[in-house]
Design a protein around this motif. Structure first.
Motif, PDB file in Angstrom:
ATOM      1  N   VAL A  64      26.715 -12.185  27.787  1.00 24.57           N
ATOM      2  CA  VAL A  64      25.492 -12.121  26.976  1.00 24.57           C
ATOM      3  C   VAL A  64      25.731 -11.507  25.599  1.00 24.57           C
ATOM      4  N   LYS A  65      26.939 -11.079  25.330  1.00 28.91           N
ATOM      5  CA  LYS A  65      27.225 -10.484  24.017  1.00 28.91           C
ATOM      6  C   LYS A  65      26.990 -11.514  22.919  1.00 28.91           C
ATOM      7  N   GLY A  66      26.366 -11.056  21.850  1.00 28.91           N
ATOM      8  CA  GLY A  66      26.039 -11.961  20.765  1.00 28.91           C
ATOM      9  C   GLY A  66      24.735 -12.707  20.971  1.00 28.91           C
ATOM     10  N   ARG A  67      24.163 -12.609  22.174  1.00 30.51           N
ATOM     11  CA  ARG A  67      22.901 -13.312  22.459  1.00 30.51           C
ATOM     12  C   ARG A  67      21.795 -12.355  22.880  1.00 30.51           C
ATOM     13  N   PHE A  68      22.120 -11.354  23.678  1.00 29.90           N
ATOM     14  CA  PHE A  68      21.125 -10.413  24.209  1.00 29.90           C
ATOM     15  C   PHE A  68      21.286  -9.059  23.530  1.00 29.90           C
ATOM     16  N   THR A  69      20.165  -8.400  23.302  1.00 33.56           N
ATOM     17  CA  THR A  69      20.165  -7.056  22.734  1.00 33.56           C
ATOM     18  C   THR A  69      19.242  -6.164  23.548  1.00 33.56           C
ATOM     19  N   ILE A  70      19.754  -5.019  23.947  1.00 35.02           N
ATOM     20  CA  ILE A  70      18.935  -4.036  24.654  1.00 35.02           C
ATOM     21  C   ILE A  70      18.538  -2.938  23.678  1.00 35.02           C
ATOM     22  N   SER A  71      17.298  -2.511  23.779  1.00 33.32           N
ATOM     23  CA  SER A  71      16.806  -1.430  22.921  1.00 33.32           C
ATOM     24  C   SER A  71      15.734  -0.668  23.687  1.00 33.32           C
ATOM     25  N   ARG A  72      15.334   0.463  23.147  1.00 33.15           N
ATOM     26  CA  ARG A  72      14.300   1.254  23.802  1.00 33.15           C
ATOM     27  C   ARG A  72      13.466   1.981  22.756  1.00 33.15           C
ATOM     28  N   ASP A  73      12.261   2.294  23.148  1.00 36.04           N
ATOM     29  CA  ASP A  73      11.365   3.092  22.322  1.00 36.04           C
ATOM     30  C   ASP A  73      10.886   4.253  23.182  1.00 36.04           C
ATOM     31  N   ASN A  74      11.459   5.407  22.969  1.00 30.82           N
ATOM     32  CA  ASN A  74      11.124   6.561  23.803  1.00 30.82           C
ATOM     33  C   ASN A  74       9.729   7.109  23.509  1.00 30.82           C
ATOM     34  N   THR A  75       9.134   6.718  22.394  1.00 29.66           N
ATOM     35  CA  THR A  75       7.762   7.157  22.107  1.00 29.66           C
ATOM     36  C   THR A  75       6.753   6.318  22.895  1.00 29.66           C
ATOM     37  N   LYS A  76       7.183   5.125  23.303  1.00 29.87           N
ATOM     38  CA  LYS A  76       6.297   4.232  24.055  1.00 29.87           C
ATOM     39  C   LYS A  76       6.729   4.078  25.509  1.00 29.87           C
ATOM     40  N   ASN A  77       7.827   4.712  25.897  1.00 34.85           N
ATOM     41  CA  ASN A  77       8.347   4.603  27.263  1.00 34.85           C
ATOM     42  C   ASN A  77       8.639   3.153  27.638  1.00 34.85           C
ATOM     43  N   VAL A  78       9.307   2.445  26.763  1.00 36.27           N
ATOM     44  CA  VAL A  78       9.596   1.044  27.001  1.00 36.27           C
ATOM     45  C   VAL A  78      11.060   0.744  26.661  1.00 36.27           C
ATOM     46  N   VAL A  79      11.670  -0.097  27.472  1.00 36.65           N
ATOM     47  CA  VAL A  79      12.984  -0.640  27.175  1.00 36.65           C
ATOM     48  C   VAL A  79      12.841  -2.150  27.067  1.00 36.65           C
ATOM     49  N   TYR A  80      13.562  -2.730  26.128  1.00 32.70           N
ATOM     50  CA  TYR A  80      13.454  -4.158  25.852  1.00 32.70           C
ATOM     51  C   TYR A  80      14.786  -4.865  26.099  1.00 32.70           C
ATOM     52  N   LEU A  81      14.677  -6.150  26.363  1.00 31.83           N
ATOM     53  CA  LEU A  81      15.844  -7.013  26.381  1.00 31.83           C
ATOM     54  C   LEU A  81      15.487  -8.255  25.573  1.00 31.83           C
ATOM     55  N   GLN A  82      16.003  -8.312  24.366  1.00 32.14           N
ATOM     56  CA  GLN A  82      15.815  -9.486  23.522  1.00 32.14           C
ATOM     57  C   GLN A  82      16.872 -10.506  23.872  1.00 32.14           C
ATOM     58  N   MET A  83      16.427 -11.688  24.262  1.00 31.84           N
ATOM     59  CA  MET A  83      17.350 -12.732  24.717  1.00 31.84           C
ATOM     60  C   MET A  83      17.222 -13.932  23.792  1.00 31.84           C
ATOM     61  N   ASN A  84      18.283 -14.227  23.093  1.00 32.17           N
ATOM     62  CA  ASN A  84      18.331 -15.364  22.184  1.00 32.17           C
ATOM     63  C   ASN A  84      19.346 -16.391  22.669  1.00 32.17           C
ATOM     64  N   SER A  85      19.254 -17.581  22.140  1.00 35.60           N
ATOM     65  CA  SER A  85      20.196 -18.650  22.502  1.00 35.60           C
ATOM     66  C   SER A  85      20.332 -18.780  24.011  1.00 35.60           C
ATOM     67  N   LEU A  86      19.216 -18.827  24.682  1.00 37.64           N
ATOM     68  CA  LEU A  86      19.225 -18.856  26.142  1.00 37.64           C
ATOM     69  C   LEU A  86      19.862 -20.129  26.671  1.00 37.64           C
ATOM     70  N   LYS A  87      20.517 -19.971  27.807  1.00 35.89           N
ATOM     71  CA  LYS A  87      21.203 -21.076  28.469  1.00 35.89           C
ATOM     72  C   LYS A  87      20.623 -21.245  29.873  1.00 35.89           C
ATOM     73  N   PRO A  88      20.749 -22.435  30.432  1.00 33.47           N
ATOM     74  CA  PRO A  88      20.253 -22.630  31.809  1.00 33.47           C
ATOM     75  C   PRO A  88      20.858 -21.624  32.796  1.00 33.47           C
ATOM     76  N   GLU A  89      22.080 -21.217  32.577  1.00 35.89           N
ATOM     77  CA  GLU A  89      22.714 -20.259  33.491  1.00 35.89           C
ATOM     78  C   GLU A  89      22.147 -18.850  33.366  1.00 35.89           C
ATOM     79  N   ASP A  90      21.269 -18.618  32.398  1.00 34.91           N
ATOM     80  CA  ASP A  90      20.575 -17.337  32.306  1.00 34.91           C
ATOM     81  C   ASP A  90      19.357 -17.282  33.235  1.00 34.91           C
TER      82      ASP A  90
END
Length: 125
Positions: A64-90
């Protein structure tokens, strides 16, 4: 303790994008490293990405390197997974997990009691 609820899954065409969110309850979110895992039908659950407590360190599996990004916002108690260039195998159910250990290797999450219920991601070809 922390309770986790994922959202943001859905059906998308190959090449498209989705952003998953994992909302955590409680006031101690910043004490937990967070991770994303996924499980495709008939396959074992696999580690996807993780982020440190402060958010300054992240780790992703090679697939997933180059396609997915993990981030978090500790003020909102949320973690994100941004997924780009998705493939059927995802295609999989995606789960977030939390660990209170100082390290955030896959094994640290797998031995944790803190998991969300999962959100389905389907990528059509």
């Amino acid at each position: 303790q922390v309770q986790l609820v994922e959202s943001g899954g859905g059906l998308v065409q190959a090449g498209g994008s989705l952003r998953l969110s994992c909302a955590a309850s409680g006031r101690t979110f910043s004490r937990y490293s967070m991770g994303w895992f996924r499980q495709a039908p008939g396959k074992e659950r696999e580690f996807v990405a993780a982020i440190s407590r402060s958010g300054d360190t992240t780790y992703r599996v090679d697939s997933v390197k180059g396609r997915f990004t993990i981030s978090r916002d500790n003020t909102k108690n949320v973690v994100y997974l941004q997924m780009n260039s998705l493939k059927p195998e995802d295609t999989a159910v995606y789960y977030c997990a939390a660990t209170g250990t100082t390290t955030f290797q896959p094994r640290d999450f797998q031995s944790s009691d803190y998991w969300g219920q999962g959100t389905q991601v389907t990528v059509s070809s």
